[in-house]
Design a protein around this motif. Sequence first.
Motif, PDB file in Angstrom:
ATOM      1  N   ASP A 234       0.818  -1.213   0.000  1.00  0.00           N
ATOM      2  CA  ASP A 234       0.000   0.000   0.000  1.00  0.00           C
ATOM      3  C   ASP A 234       0.854   1.266   0.000  1.00  0.00           C
ATOM      4  O   ASP A 234       0.371   2.336   0.376  1.00  0.00           O
ATOM      5  CB  ASP A 234      -0.947  -0.004   1.198  1.00  0.00           C
ATOM      6  N   GLU A 235       2.098   1.150  -0.439  1.00  0.00           N
ATOM      7  CA  GLU A 235       2.943   2.345  -0.539  1.00  0.00           C
ATOM      8  C   GLU A 235       2.716   3.075  -1.854  1.00  0.00           C
ATOM      9  O   GLU A 235       3.213   4.181  -2.052  1.00  0.00           O
ATOM     10  CB  GLU A 235       4.412   1.979  -0.354  1.00  0.00           C
ATOM     11  N   ILE A 236       1.997   2.443  -2.763  1.00  0.00           N
ATOM     12  CA  ILE A 236       1.508   3.121  -3.959  1.00  0.00           C
ATOM     13  C   ILE A 236      -0.012   2.964  -3.977  1.00  0.00           C
ATOM     14  O   ILE A 236      -0.561   2.129  -3.245  1.00  0.00           O
ATOM     15  CB  ILE A 236       2.114   2.550  -5.258  1.00  0.00           C
ATOM     16  N   TYR A 237      -0.681   3.749  -4.794  1.00  0.00           N
ATOM     17  CA  TYR A 237      -2.139   3.665  -4.920  1.00  0.00           C
ATOM     18  C   TYR A 237      -2.502   3.014  -6.247  1.00  0.00           C
ATOM     19  O   TYR A 237      -1.901   3.319  -7.282  1.00  0.00           O
ATOM     20  CB  TYR A 237      -2.765   5.055  -4.828  1.00  0.00           C
ATOM     21  N   LEU A 238      -3.463   2.120  -6.198  1.00  0.00           N
ATOM     22  CA  LEU A 238      -4.006   1.489  -7.396  1.00  0.00           C
ATOM     23  C   LEU A 238      -5.288   2.208  -7.788  1.00  0.00           C
ATOM     24  O   LEU A 238      -6.116   2.534  -6.935  1.00  0.00           O
ATOM     25  CB  LEU A 238      -4.315   0.016  -7.114  1.00  0.00           C
ATOM     26  N   SER A 239      -5.442   2.476  -9.068  1.00  0.00           N
ATOM     27  CA  SER A 239      -6.692   3.039  -9.585  1.00  0.00           C
ATOM     28  C   SER A 239      -7.239   2.052 -10.607  1.00  0.00           C
ATOM     29  O   SER A 239      -6.702   1.912 -11.707  1.00  0.00           O
ATOM     30  CB  SER A 239      -6.440   4.402 -10.242  1.00  0.00           C
ATOM     31  N   LEU A 240      -8.296   1.340 -10.200  1.00  0.00           N
ATOM     32  CA  LEU A 240      -8.890   0.290 -11.037  1.00  0.00           C
ATOM     33  C   LEU A 240     -10.068   0.901 -11.801  1.00  0.00           C
ATOM     34  O   LEU A 240     -11.058   1.309 -11.201  1.00  0.00           O
ATOM     35  CB  LEU A 240      -9.349  -0.870 -10.152  1.00  0.00           C
ATOM     36  N   MET A 241      -9.943   0.958 -13.118  1.00  0.00           N
ATOM     37  CA  MET A 241     -10.866   1.730 -13.939  1.00  0.00           C
ATOM     38  C   MET A 241     -11.767   0.843 -14.797  1.00  0.00           C
ATOM     39  O   MET A 241     -11.290  -0.111 -15.415  1.00  0.00           O
ATOM     40  CB  MET A 241     -10.061   2.684 -14.834  1.00  0.00           C
ATOM     41  N   ASN A 242     -13.051   1.200 -14.833  1.00  0.00           N
ATOM     42  CA  ASN A 242     -14.005   0.446 -15.652  1.00  0.00           C
ATOM     43  C   ASN A 242     -14.563   1.296 -16.791  1.00  0.00           C
ATOM     44  O   ASN A 242     -15.601   0.980 -17.361  1.00  0.00           O
ATOM     45  CB  ASN A 242     -15.169  -0.059 -14.790  1.00  0.00           C
ATOM     46  N   GLN A 243     -13.855   2.361 -17.159  1.00  0.00           N
ATOM     47  CA  GLN A 243     -14.405   3.326 -18.111  1.00  0.00           C
ATOM     48  C   GLN A 243     -14.128   2.978 -19.569  1.00  0.00           C
ATOM     49  O   GLN A 243     -14.399   3.789 -20.465  1.00  0.00           O
ATOM     50  CB  GLN A 243     -13.839   4.720 -17.812  1.00  0.00           C
ATOM     51  N   TYR A 244     -13.594   1.782 -19.833  1.00  0.00           N
ATOM     52  CA  TYR A 244     -13.313   1.425 -21.232  1.00  0.00           C
ATOM     53  C   TYR A 244     -14.570   1.588 -22.093  1.00  0.00           C
ATOM     54  O   TYR A 244     -15.648   1.089 -21.780  1.00  0.00           O
ATOM     55  CB  TYR A 244     -12.813  -0.023 -21.347  1.00  0.00           C
ATOM     56  N   THR A 245     -14.380   2.299 -23.200  1.00  0.00           N
ATOM     57  CA  THR A 245     -15.442   2.504 -24.178  1.00  0.00           C
ATOM     58  C   THR A 245     -14.883   2.204 -25.561  1.00  0.00           C
ATOM     59  O   THR A 245     -13.825   2.738 -25.911  1.00  0.00           O
ATOM     60  CB  THR A 245     -15.958   3.955 -24.145  1.00  0.00           C
ATOM     61  N   PRO A 246     -15.511   1.346 -26.360  1.00  0.00           N
ATOM     62  CA  PRO A 246     -15.000   1.070 -27.708  1.00  0.00           C
ATOM     63  C   PRO A 246     -14.793   2.367 -28.484  1.00  0.00           C
ATOM     64  O   PRO A 246     -15.678   3.215 -28.546  1.00  0.00           O
ATOM     65  CB  PRO A 246     -16.101   0.204 -28.325  1.00  0.00           C
ATOM     66  N   SER A 247     -13.603   2.504 -29.035  1.00  0.00           N
ATOM     67  CA  SER A 247     -13.268   3.744 -29.731  1.00  0.00           C
ATOM     68  C   SER A 247     -12.272   3.445 -30.839  1.00  0.00           C
ATOM     69  O   SER A 247     -11.447   2.544 -30.729  1.00  0.00           O
ATOM     70  CB  SER A 247     -12.673   4.754 -28.741  1.00  0.00           C
ATOM     71  N   GLY A 248     -12.360   4.214 -31.900  1.00  0.00           N
ATOM     72  CA  GLY A 248     -11.426   4.042 -32.996  1.00  0.00           C
ATOM     73  C   GLY A 248     -11.834   2.933 -33.943  1.00  0.00           C
ATOM     74  O   GLY A 248     -12.944   2.404 -33.897  1.00  0.00           O
ATOM     75  N   SER A 249     -10.906   2.553 -34.803  1.00  0.00           N
ATOM     76  CA  SER A 249     -11.167   1.515 -35.798  1.00  0.00           C
ATOM     77  C   SER A 249     -10.819   0.153 -35.209  1.00  0.00           C
ATOM     78  O   SER A 249      -9.640  -0.177 -35.028  1.00  0.00           O
ATOM     79  CB  SER A 249     -10.322   1.782 -37.062  1.00  0.00           C
ATOM     80  N   LEU A 250     -11.838  -0.631 -34.904  1.00  0.00           N
ATOM     81  CA  LEU A 250     -11.633  -1.903 -34.215  1.00  0.00           C
ATOM     82  C   LEU A 250     -12.060  -3.107 -35.044  1.00  0.00           C
ATOM     83  O   LEU A 250     -12.325  -4.184 -34.496  1.00  0.00           O
ATOM     84  CB  LEU A 250     -12.400  -1.900 -32.881  1.00  0.00           C
ATOM     85  N   GLU A 251     -12.102  -2.953 -36.367  1.00  0.00           N
ATOM     86  CA  GLU A 251     -12.538  -4.056 -37.220  1.00  0.00           C
ATOM     87  C   GLU A 251     -11.691  -5.310 -37.025  1.00  0.00           C
ATOM     88  O   GLU A 251     -12.193  -6.438 -37.069  1.00  0.00           O
ATOM     89  CB  GLU A 251     -12.495  -3.635 -38.702  1.00  0.00           C
ATOM     90  N   LYS A 252     -10.402  -5.121 -36.762  1.00  0.00           N
ATOM     91  CA  LYS A 252      -9.499  -6.254 -36.576  1.00  0.00           C
ATOM     92  C   LYS A 252      -9.517  -6.777 -35.133  1.00  0.00           C
ATOM     93  O   LYS A 252      -8.864  -7.768 -34.835  1.00  0.00           O
ATOM     94  CB  LYS A 252      -8.077  -5.851 -36.954  1.00  0.00           C
ATOM     95  N   TYR A 253     -10.258  -6.091 -34.280  1.00  0.00           N
ATOM     96  CA  TYR A 253     -10.273  -6.447 -32.867  1.00  0.00           C
ATOM     97  C   TYR A 253     -11.721  -6.548 -32.371  1.00  0.00           C
ATOM     98  O   TYR A 253     -12.159  -5.764 -31.510  1.00  0.00           O
ATOM     99  CB  TYR A 253      -9.501  -5.403 -32.044  1.00  0.00           C
ATOM    100  N   PRO A 254     -12.476  -7.501 -32.880  1.00  0.00           N
ATOM    101  CA  PRO A 254     -13.909  -7.591 -32.515  1.00  0.00           C
ATOM    102  C   PRO A 254     -14.136  -7.787 -31.026  1.00  0.00           C
ATOM    103  O   PRO A 254     -15.170  -7.396 -30.492  1.00  0.00           O
ATOM    104  CB  PRO A 254     -14.393  -8.794 -33.330  1.00  0.00           C
ATOM    105  N   GLU A 255     -13.158  -8.369 -30.336  1.00  0.00           N
ATOM    106  CA  GLU A 255     -13.312  -8.603 -28.901  1.00  0.00           C
ATOM    107  C   GLU A 255     -13.324  -7.306 -28.094  1.00  0.00           C
ATOM    108  O   GLU A 255     -13.730  -7.295 -26.922  1.00  0.00           O
ATOM    109  CB  GLU A 255     -12.194  -9.526 -28.390  1.00  0.00           C
ATOM    110  N   LEU A 256     -12.876  -6.204 -28.725  1.00  0.00           N
ATOM    111  CA  LEU A 256     -12.835  -4.912 -28.039  1.00  0.00           C
ATOM    112  C   LEU A 256     -14.045  -4.039 -28.352  1.00  0.00           C
ATOM    113  O   LEU A 256     -14.115  -2.893 -27.899  1.00  0.00           O
ATOM    114  CB  LEU A 256     -11.558  -4.145 -28.426  1.00  0.00           C
ATOM    115  N   LYS A 257     -14.989  -4.577 -29.101  1.00  0.00           N
ATOM    116  CA  LYS A 257     -16.154  -3.777 -29.496  1.00  0.00           C
ATOM    117  C   LYS A 257     -17.290  -3.826 -28.469  1.00  0.00           C
ATOM    118  O   LYS A 257     -18.444  -3.584 -28.812  1.00  0.00           O
ATOM    119  CB  LYS A 257     -16.679  -4.259 -30.858  1.00  0.00           C
ATOM    120  N   LYS A 258     -16.954  -4.132 -27.246  1.00  0.00           N
ATOM    121  CA  LYS A 258     -17.967  -4.184 -26.187  1.00  0.00           C
ATOM    122  C   LYS A 258     -17.374  -3.584 -24.919  1.00  0.00           C
ATOM    123  O   LYS A 258     -16.157  -3.431 -24.785  1.00  0.00           O
ATOM    124  CB  LYS A 258     -18.391  -5.628 -25.937  1.00  0.00           C
ATOM    125  N   ARG A 259     -18.255  -3.207 -24.010  1.00  0.00           N
ATOM    126  CA  ARG A 259     -17.809  -2.667 -22.741  1.00  0.00           C
ATOM    127  C   ARG A 259     -17.577  -3.796 -21.738  1.00  0.00           C
ATOM    128  O   ARG A 259     -17.991  -4.937 -21.955  1.00  0.00           O
ATOM    129  CB  ARG A 259     -18.841  -1.672 -22.192  1.00  0.00           C
TER     130      ARG A 259
END
Length: 301
Positions: A234-259
């Motif tokens: 706990d000498e550093i802080y962790l910031s665990l983020m759930n804000q991922y939003t599909p963005s950009g050209s993801l045709e080659k990455y279909p697994e990233l087209k969801k939240r």
Amino acid sequence: MNWKKWYRECALCPRECGVNRLEGRRGFCGQTAGLKVARAALHMWEEPCISGTRGSGTVFFTGCHLGCVFCQNGQISRGGAGKEISIIRLAHIFMELQEKGAHNINLVTPTHFVPQIIEALRISKKMGLVLPVVYNTGGFEKVDTLELLDGWVDVYLTDFKFMDVHLSKRYAHEEGYSFYAAKALEEMYRQTGPSAFDENGMMTKGIIVRHMVLPGQSMDSRQIIDYLYENYGDEIYLSLMNQYTPSGSLEKYPELKKRVKRQVYERLIQYTIRKGVENAFIQEGDTAKESFIPDFDGEGV
């Protein structure tokens, strides 16, 4: 510091492109030696101990040496939005943010402009800059470059995006990401030590490590949580983020087209608690539906 020498055969980031940016050549980051800034303004969307009640004085630099395929700041990382300014102008921007009441100076994606940033900080401190300086990075850093910042940076706000080499190669074109991120974190901790806060709860020294959970990659997230806690507790802080939003050209990455599903994120929170982590930030509610991306319209530049 003779800042120009760092750009003749640029090796500021781990990609070590070796191009002469002084002559207008561009490496992976897409930038010449011209200091380019897209926005400088008070920003309320960082962790509470960074944004506080008045906002973090964020300076968004144009270009990026990592190039994640899901980047949500593509307008500046790859789109080229921004204005070329002088080192003196950057120093004045720091002072203007201080006068507006910023809690700190927050340097966003600064790696490829580190030598000029140091010169601007040197000038602004002579002009009366007293705010803590935050280095806001994707975590893909060279120790040699970070060593230049020793004594200039107070808080490191860094990502740890991937542990698995296959993920970093697929999504950031760099299988060595976790190696460099780990070495960088060691150097950051050497410089700052454990975190410290002022009387208002604002971080004045230390490290926050951000990890944005990606769809389908909770196992990698767990490995990152394990690594951070087992090495830094706990000498550093962790910031665990759930804000991922599909963005950009993801045709080659279909697994990233969801939240990321809420249940997946909540299970990661519980895993973090069971691990023993106490110093952590989490995101509640529908943060994935909110916009954390400002308009890169040249405000404050």
